[in-house]
Design an enzyme around this catalytic site. Structure first.
Site, short mmCIF file in Angstrom:
data_model
loop_
_atom_site.label_atom_id
_atom_site.label_comp_id
_atom_site.label_asym_id
_atom_site.label_seq_id
_atom_site.Cartn_x
_atom_site.Cartn_y
_atom_site.Cartn_z
N GLU A 136 -4.42 -8.96 0.35
CA GLU A 136 -5.21 -8.81 1.57
C GLU A 136 -6.68 -8.86 1.19
O GLU A 136 -7.11 -8.23 0.23
CB GLU A 136 -4.93 -7.46 2.28
CG GLU A 136 -3.62 -7.44 3.00
CD GLU A 136 -3.31 -6.12 3.71
OE1 GLU A 136 -4.25 -5.44 4.17
OE2 GLU A 136 -2.11 -5.79 3.81
N GLU A 164 0.82 -1.22 0.00
CA GLU A 164 0.00 0.00 0.00
C GLU A 164 0.85 1.26 0.00
O GLU A 164 0.58 2.21 0.74
CB GLU A 164 -0.96 -0.02 1.20
CG GLU A 164 -1.94 -1.18 1.13
CD GLU A 164 -3.11 -1.08 2.09
OE1 GLU A 164 -3.08 -0.23 2.99
OE2 GLU A 164 -4.05 -1.87 1.91
C1 GAL Z 1 -4.53 -2.65 5.15
C2 GAL Z 1 -3.03 -2.65 5.44
C3 GAL Z 1 -2.72 -3.56 6.59
C4 GAL Z 1 -3.63 -3.27 7.76
C5 GAL Z 1 -5.05 -3.39 7.30
C6 GAL Z 1 -6.06 -3.15 8.41
O1 GAL Z 1 -4.92 -1.63 4.24
O2 GAL Z 1 -2.31 -3.08 4.31
O3 GAL Z 1 -1.40 -3.37 6.97
O4 GAL Z 1 -3.37 -1.99 8.23
O5 GAL Z 1 -5.29 -2.42 6.29
O6 GAL Z 1 -7.38 -3.24 7.88
#
Ligand code: GAL
Length: 665
Positions: free
Chosen positions: A383, A302
Site C-alpha cells: 500500500e 497489517e
Molecule cells: C491501511 C489499511 C487499509 C486501509 C487504509 C486506509 O493501513 O491497510 O485497509 O484501511 O489504511 O488509509
C-alpha cells in the site's frame, strides 16, 4: 454475505461463514422425488468490517447436476514450466471424485484437450494439443487425481500489456465410463514464467514494474453485487491510466487476503480465525490458482501480531498452507509495522510494505533497512499513498500541509530496486470514509465512486502510461472571489517541458525536475479567462490543454461509457450514462450542482445514480441526484427479452434537458 447456511426441505445441509469464499455442498441425499425446497439463509452481523461488506446474496449460486463420478470442485490445476517463446511444458492435474456412498470402484478414462482462446472473441479457437489419456480408479466417496504433461511448441504466452499480450488457453477435460462421456469440465489458464528477486518481478523474462492499485470489492453505487460490465469498467479505466496490477483488498474476488483484524470491529473474521483460517485459505487458492494474472498470494494485512512470536508462527502455518496448494507462486503480507529483524519478515516470501518503506510513521525501518537484510527478496509497496481527495475540490492557500509535494515526506523514486507499488486506492469504495466518519464512502480513490477521474488520475497516467500524449491542468478557473489573489496552477503531463499562459501571458516555461511529478506555477494571480498549457517532449511539441472560466450553467449533456448506443437485454448488461452540466459554449461548469431528475421511457430501468460526492446521503436508487462539481451518473439496465429502444432523459430546473436513446439488442 455472510454465514450462509443451506437447507433442503427444511434440513440443514451445511454452510460457510466467510462471505468472500466460494463453497459447494452435496445436496443429493437430501433430495426427494418431485418438488424440493432449497433455502439459503445469510446472517451478516453488524460491525463486521470497516468497509462496506454488503448483506445478501451477492455472488452467483449454481445448482450443478453431475454424474456420481465427476471432476471435483476446483478440480483441475494447470501449471507451466520451462517456459520460453519456443516451448513450454504444461502439467495438468484432474481431481476425479466418486460421490457414491456405497458400491465398488469405478474406472474412468480422463482426457484433456487444449485450445487457444481467441483474444477478440474470448471463444476457444484452434486446437493446441492433447494431454495423454489416463485412467482413474476411484472408490466410493473418494477423490483420485489423474495427471499428465504436454510439451507445446511456440506457446502463446500470457503477459501484461503493453509490452506483452495476455494470451489464454482453454483446457477441456472429459471423463468417460465404459466409453460414454460422463463429465466435461472447462478451465481457462495461461502459460507464463514468473521470477522474483531482489530487484523485482520478471514475467517471461521481462522485468515488469508494478504499477498497481488496491481495489475493494464493491462496484460503487451498485454495491457489493457482482456485475461484469461494472467490474470491466473499473479495470478498463485503471488500465487506461497505465495500471498493470490489482491488489484485491482485502478479500478474495468473486469467482482473491484476509482482512486486518480491525480494532473496534467486533464481528470480523477474528471471531472464527481459529477454525476457519485453513479451509478459507485453501478455498481461496484452489478457486483462483489457474489464473495466470495472479503472481502472489497475500494472506494478511497489517495484522497486529507482526512483531510477536505468535504472529510469526501463525504466518508460517498459513504460508505453508499456501505453498501446499500452490508451489508455483510466492506469498506476501501487507506489513506496516515490521522490522528487518522480526521473525515475521523472515517468513514472508516477498516483503510487502504498507507505507512504512518510505520511512513514514516513527521514522521506522525503510526499504533500505529491509534491502540490507534481505538483498535477494523482492520488496514492494503493498500500500502506498492513502491520499484523500474529492474530485474538483481545491483548498487555498496551497501550502505544504494540505498540498504536500510528492516526495516531501516520501520516497519519490529513489529506491530503484523496489518492485513497484499498489496505491491505496484505485477507485473510491463504500465505507471507510476516513477522516470524515460521517460520509458514506472513502476519499482515497484516484477515481471517484461514480467513475469520474480525480486530478490524480492524470498524475499516474503521466508516469505509468508515458506514451499517451496528455496534459491536464488544475484547478478549474471559476474563482470570482479570488481575483488578484495567488492561485497556483499545476499541470500533469507525460511531456518533459511545459509553458503556461494565462490570457495569453506566459507564466514561464519549465522543465520537469527529477523526482517531481507535476509542473507548478505557484505565483499565478487569478483573473477570469483562459489558462492554456503547451507541453513538449525531447524539444518537440507534445500535448496541450486549456481550462476556461465558464459562463453560468445552461444545459445538461449526456454521454455513455465507451459511446455505447445499445444495451443487451440479458438482465445484467449495464450502460453508464454521464451527465455534464455545461454552459452555452459547452464547457463543464465546475461548481454547478443542480438537482437532476432522471426518467426512462421504454423497457429499461435506472438501477442507480451517483455523483462521486462522499457526503451525498441520497440513496443510490434515487432518480433524483444533485450534480457534484458539474457531473453526475445514471446506470441503466434493460428489462429482459425486450427489443425496442430505451430513452433516458435528464432534466434540471432552469437548464435545457437532454436525452439519449439506446437500442435494446
Ligand atoms: C491501511 C489499511 C487499509 C486501509 C487504509 C486506509 O493501513 O491497510 O485497509 O484501511 O489504511 O488509509
Amino acid at each position: 454475505m455472510s454465514y450462509a447456511t443451506v437447507w433442503v426441505n427444511g434440513v440443514l445441509v451445511g454452510g460457510w461463514p466467510y462471505g468472500y469464499a466460494s463453497f459447494r455442498l452435496e445436496l443429493t441425499s437430501f433430495l426427494e422425488p418431485g418438488e424440493n425446497q432449497l433455502a439459503i439463509r445469510i446472517d451478516q452481523a453488524l460491525d463486521s468490517s470497516r468497509w462496506y461488506p454488503g448483506a445478501g446474496i451477492y455472488r452467483n449460486v449454481w445448482l450443478t447436476k453431475v454424474h456420481t463420478t465427476h471432476v471435483g470442485q476446483f478440480g483441475t490445476r494447470l501449471t507451466s514450466r520451462e517456459v520460453s517463446s519456443g516451448s513450454a511444458i504444461v502439467d495438468v492435474e484432474v481431481q476425479v471424485e466418486n460421490a457414491a456412498t456405497s458400491g465398488g470402484e469405478v474406472e474412468v478414462q480422463v482426457t484433456t484437450d487444449l485450445y487457444e482462446i481467441d483474444a477478440s472473441t474470448g471463444e476457444a479457437g484452434a486446437s493446441a494439443g492433447q494431454f495423454p489419456n489416463s485412467t482413474a480408479v476411484v472408490a466410493a466417496g473418494k477423490i483420485v487425481s489423474a495427471s499428465g504433461s504436454l510439451t507445446l511448441q511456440d506457446p502463446k504466452l500470457w503477459g501484461p500489456k503493453p509490452s506483452q499480450e495476455p494470451h489464454l488457453y482453454l483446457a477441456v477435460t472429459r471423463l468417460y465410463l465404459d466409453g460414454q462421456e460422463i463429465d466435461s469440465y472447462e478451465t481457462k489458464f495461461g502459460i507464463r514464467s514468473l521470477e522474483y528477486d531482489g530487484d523485482g518481478l520478471k514475467v517471461n523474462g521481462e522485468r515488469v514494474y508494478i504499477q498497481g492499485v488496491c481495489q475493494h470489492h464493491d462496484l460503487g453505487s451498485l454495491g457489493a453485487a457482482f456485475n461484469i460490465p461494472a467490474a470491466e469498467r473499473q479495470l478498463e479505466m485503471l488500465q487506461d491510466m497505465g495500471s498493470n496490477a490489482i491488489r484485491t483488498s482485502h478479500n478474495p474476488r468473486p469467482g482473491a487476503a484476509r482482512p486486518r483484524r480491525s480494532p473496534g470491529v467486533q464481528n470480523d473474521f477474528q471471531t472464527i480465525f481459529g477454525d476457519w483460517s485453513e479451509p478459507d485459505l485453501r478455498a481461496f487458492i484452489r478457486r483462483d490458482r489457474n489464473h495466470p494474472s495472479i503472481w502472489a498470494w497475500s494472506y494478511g494485512n497489517e495484522v497486529a501480531e507482526q512483531r510477536s512470536n505468535n504472529g510469526a508462527s501463525a504466518a508460517q502455518r498459513l504460508r505453508d498452507i499456501v505453498h501446499e496448494e500452490d508451489d508455483t507462486r510466492k506469498t506476501t503480507i501487507g506489513m506496516n509495522n515490521a522490522g528487518p529483524d522480526t521473525q515475521f519478515t523472515s517468513i514472508v516470501d516477498l516483503i510487502g510494505l504498507n507505507y512504512q518503506g518510505e520511512g513514514k510513521g516513527n521514522g521506522g525501518p525503510t526499504f533500505e533497512n529491509f534491502r540490507g537484510k534481505y538483498p535477494d527478496k523482492m520488496i514492494f509497496s503493498t500500500e502506498s499513498s492513502s491520499v484523500v481527495s474529492s474530485r474538483g475540490t481545491y483548498l487555498f492557500p496551497v501550502t505544504g500541509g494540505n498540498n504536500a509535494i510528492v516526495g516531501q515526506n516520501g520516497a519519490g523514486d529513489r529506491y530503484p530496486y523496489v518492485a513497484g507499488e499498489f496505491v491505496w486506492t484505485g477507485w473510491d469504495y463504500i465505507g471507510e470514509p476516513t477522516p470524515y466518519d460521517s460520509s458514506r464512502s472513502s476519499y482515497f480513490g484516484i477515481i471517484d465512486l461514480a467513475g469520474f477521474p480525480k486530478d490524480r488520475f492524470y498524475l499516474y497516467q503521466a508516469r505509468w502510461n508515458p506514451e499517451v500524449k496528455m496534459a491536464h491542468i488544475l484547478p478549474h478557473w471559476n474563482w470570482p472571489d479570488r481575483v488578484g489573489q495567488v492561485t497556483p496552477v499545476h499541470v500533469f503531463s507525460s511531456g518533459d517541458e511545459a509553458e503556461l499562459f494565462v490570457n495569453g501571458v506566459s507564466q514561464g516555461r519549465k522543465k520537469k525536475e527529477e523526482f517531481t511529478y507535476r509542473f507548478r506555477w505557484d505565483d499565478v494571480k487569478y483573473e477570469a479567462g483562459e489558462v492554456h498549457v503547451f507541453t513538449y517532449k525531447n524539444g518537440a511539441a507534445w500535448a496541450n490543454a486549456t481550462v476556461s472560466t465558464t459562463e453560468k450553467a445552461a444545459k445538461l449533456q449526456l454521454s455513455t461509457y465507451k459511446d455505447r448506443d445499445s444495451i443487451r437485454a440479458d438482465g445484467s448488461d449495464l450502460v453508464f450514462v454521464s451527465v455534464a452540466v455545461v454552459d452555452d459554449k459547452g464547457y463543464v461548469v465546475p461548481d454547478a450542482e443542480p438537482s437532476i431528475t432522471f426518467s426512462v421511457q421504454g423497457p429499461g430501468e435506472i438501477v442507480t445514480t451517483d455523483n462521486g460526492d462522499p457526503t451525498d446521503m441520497v440513496p443510490f436508487p434515487s432518480k433524483e441526484r444533485n450534480a457534484f462539481r458539474g457531473r453526475a451518473l445514471a446506470i441503466v439496465r434493460a428489462q429482459s427479452e425486450a427489443s425496442e429502444t430505451i430513452t433516458l432523459s435528464a432534466s434540471a430546473d432552469g437548464l435545457e434537458g437532454a436525452e439519449i436513446t439506446l437500442t435494446v439488442a
